[in-house]
Design an enzyme around this catalytic site. Structure first.
Site, PDB file in Angstrom:
ATOM      1  N   GLU A 180       5.870   4.674   4.822  1.00  0.00           N
ATOM      2  CA  GLU A 180       6.852   3.770   5.454  1.00  0.00           C
ATOM      3  C   GLU A 180       7.482   2.747   4.507  1.00  0.00           C
ATOM      4  O   GLU A 180       7.287   1.528   4.687  1.00  0.00           O
ATOM      5  CB  GLU A 180       6.213   3.026   6.632  1.00  0.00           C
ATOM      6  N   GLU A 382       1.788   9.983  11.774  1.00  0.00           N
ATOM      7  CA  GLU A 382       1.200   8.936  12.629  1.00  0.00           C
ATOM      8  C   GLU A 382       1.872   8.944  13.996  1.00  0.00           C
ATOM      9  O   GLU A 382       3.098   8.990  14.104  1.00  0.00           O
ATOM     10  CB  GLU A 382       1.437   7.523  12.052  1.00  0.00           C
TER      11      GLU A 382
END
Ligand code: BGC
Length: 474
Positions: A180, A382
């Site tokens: 991320e 995720e």
């Protein structure tokens, strides 16, 4: 009741298992700093998060990750939980200051030894390791030189990847270079909600570029040392919708989509940055004077693309009146010309995030439309949900809402999206952890952790997933 399109009967483990093809990977995901603890043991030095969590007012419950879930000492118990759960793969991250203190130069053998033991234990348990090289633990010494605002940090990440590739390249099944970069850029450098706490707003974007450059250099380094496993990057994707039909809402929704999604995926997958809509050039201005050769490094062929999905974003023109964001509080956000609006039509997680599995389908559809043949197979690296799980008198944790959440999100992925090949889903997270600026206030685990006694107790969601995985036909 938090199910929207599945029925109780669909969730019966034997029934749900029938949906899962034999080559689909089901995994669980964690990150080092959120669970490891032992921050001053084994030769580890400080990261930006060690500094940030010690500053007053940064962490909502004033906690620290010094002990966290004590995974550093209890990793065997955690591997046991992973094995008994029956997942195919476990995604972990390596603590940079534990393996290469200071982010430069010699390795710390004790750090290497810890990951050697962990990887060997996983392989012995029949679990394939997916390793994230950078999940936000920037060595403090690199931050003192500017952190991700300094392109040297990209080179340091490339060197670190080479170290890991040489040490573990024979055992790692999949490599994720960076987790991320969006969150690091926006929360860490734009709004100051995360480490290192900079509040540069749109001037934060060089941090995005330098991370992406670090990704490209890391891919080259891993390939250079001949690692066996596949290589990818993980971004968090949030489909963006305007709050109303108004021109300005749509306009700022496009801008937000650029800075949240596209500036991270376009250069990696297409080798170019997206163009800002007319009049919004200032937003991407700090990316104007880049070395064009950087884009060639960033645009490496990938074996897979990691996508994290939590929620959609709704954008309304006009500066926000309150400083609330999905990840924490900040006054700085009041300076941006648009606000992030709630989704009252959806149930909310413990964090207040909307439970919106249908937007996972939208996110996958966007990927197909935007990247077409340039899109490698996707892993959802995720997906998961925080709830304030409470122990029942029986001693159990009845987290039905988490079961509903996981079943519906996994079902969306299994239904597929035209033109997209999704190969797996990793649940965030195996165990309750230290949730960055939210401290211990948000529990994402399939396994409950008592942060005083450090006792682990599988929740009903763990039992459900265990039942599904046991019923799979392989
Ligand atoms: C991060 C995790 C985090 C999770 C839930 C993701 O953005 O990769 O570290 O715990 O979201 O907030």
């Amino acid at each position: 009741m938090t199910k929207t399109f599945l029925q109780d009967a669909d969730l019966v483990p034997e029934e749900f298992a029938k949906r899962i093809p034999s080559d689909f990977t089901v995994g669980v995901s964690t990150s080092a700093f959120q669970i490891a603890g032992a921050v001053s043991e084994g030769g580890r030095t400080r990261s930006t998060w060690d500094t940030f969590m010690a500053q007053p007012g940064r962490i909502s419950d004033k906690s620290t990750a010094k002990v966290a879930a004590d995974h550093y000492h209890r990793y065997r118990e955690d591997v046991d939980l992973i094995q008994k759960l029956g997942v195919d793969s476990y995604r972990l991250s390596v603590s940079w200051p534990r393996v290469q203190p200071g982010g430069k130069g010699a390795v710390n053998q004790e750090g290497i030894d810890f990951y050697d033991k962990l990887l060997d234990a996983l392989l012995q348990a029949g679990v394939r390791p997916m390793v994230t090289i950078y999940h936000w633990e920037t060595p403090e010494e690199l931050q003192e030189q500017g952190g991700w605002l300094n392109r040297e940090t990209a080179k340091r990440l490339g060197d670190f990847a080479e170290i890991l590739g040489k040490a573990f390249g024979d055992r790692v099944d999949k490599w994720v270079t960076i987790n991320e970069p969006t969150t690091v850029t926006l929360n860490g450098y734009g709004l100051g909600i995360h480490a290192p706490g900079e509040e540069l707003l749109f001037d934060a974007l060089p941090a995005a570029h330098n991370q992406l450059l670090g990704h490209g250099l890391a891919v080259q380094a891993l390939r250079g040392v001949g690692v066996k496993g596949g290589i990818g990057i993980t971004n968090v994707h949030s489909p963006v919708v305007p709050a109303r039909g108004k021109f300005l809402d749509k306009y700022f929704a496009t801008v937000f989509d650029l800075v949240h999604n596209r500036i991270f995926a376009d250069p990696v997958l297409l080798g170019r940055y997206p163009k800002a809509p007319f009049g919004a050039g200032r937003v991407l201005k700090s990316l104007d004077d880049l070395d064009p050769d950087d884009l060639k490094i960033i645009h490496q062929p990938l074996d897979f693309y990691g996508m994290n999905y939590y929620m959609p974003t709704r954008i309304k023109a006009g500066s926000p009146k309150i400083g609330t964001t999905p990840d924490g509080e900040t006054e700085t956000i009041k300076q941006v010309p648009f606000s992030l609006e709630p989704f009252p039509e959806f149930a909310k997680t413990g964090f207040g995030w909307p439970v919106a599995p249908e937007y996972l389908a939208v996110a996958l559809g966007d990927m197909a439309e935007r990247y077409g043949d340039a899109m490698p197979p996707i892993y959802i690296t995720e997906g998961g949900v925080s709830y304030p799980d409470a122990r029942a008198a029986s001693g159990h944790f009845h987290d039905e809402r988490r079961i509903d959440y996981l079943a519906e999100h996994i079902a969306i992925v299994l239904n597929g999206a035209p033109g997209i090949d999704v190969k797996g889903y990793f649940v965030w997270s195996l165990i309750d952890n230290w949730e960055w600026a939210a401290g211990f206030s948000q529990r994402f685990g399939l396994v409950h952790v008592d942060f005083d006694s450090l006792e682990r107790t599988p929740k009903d969601s763990y039992r459900w997933l265990q039942g599904v995985l046991a019923a799979r036909k392989r």
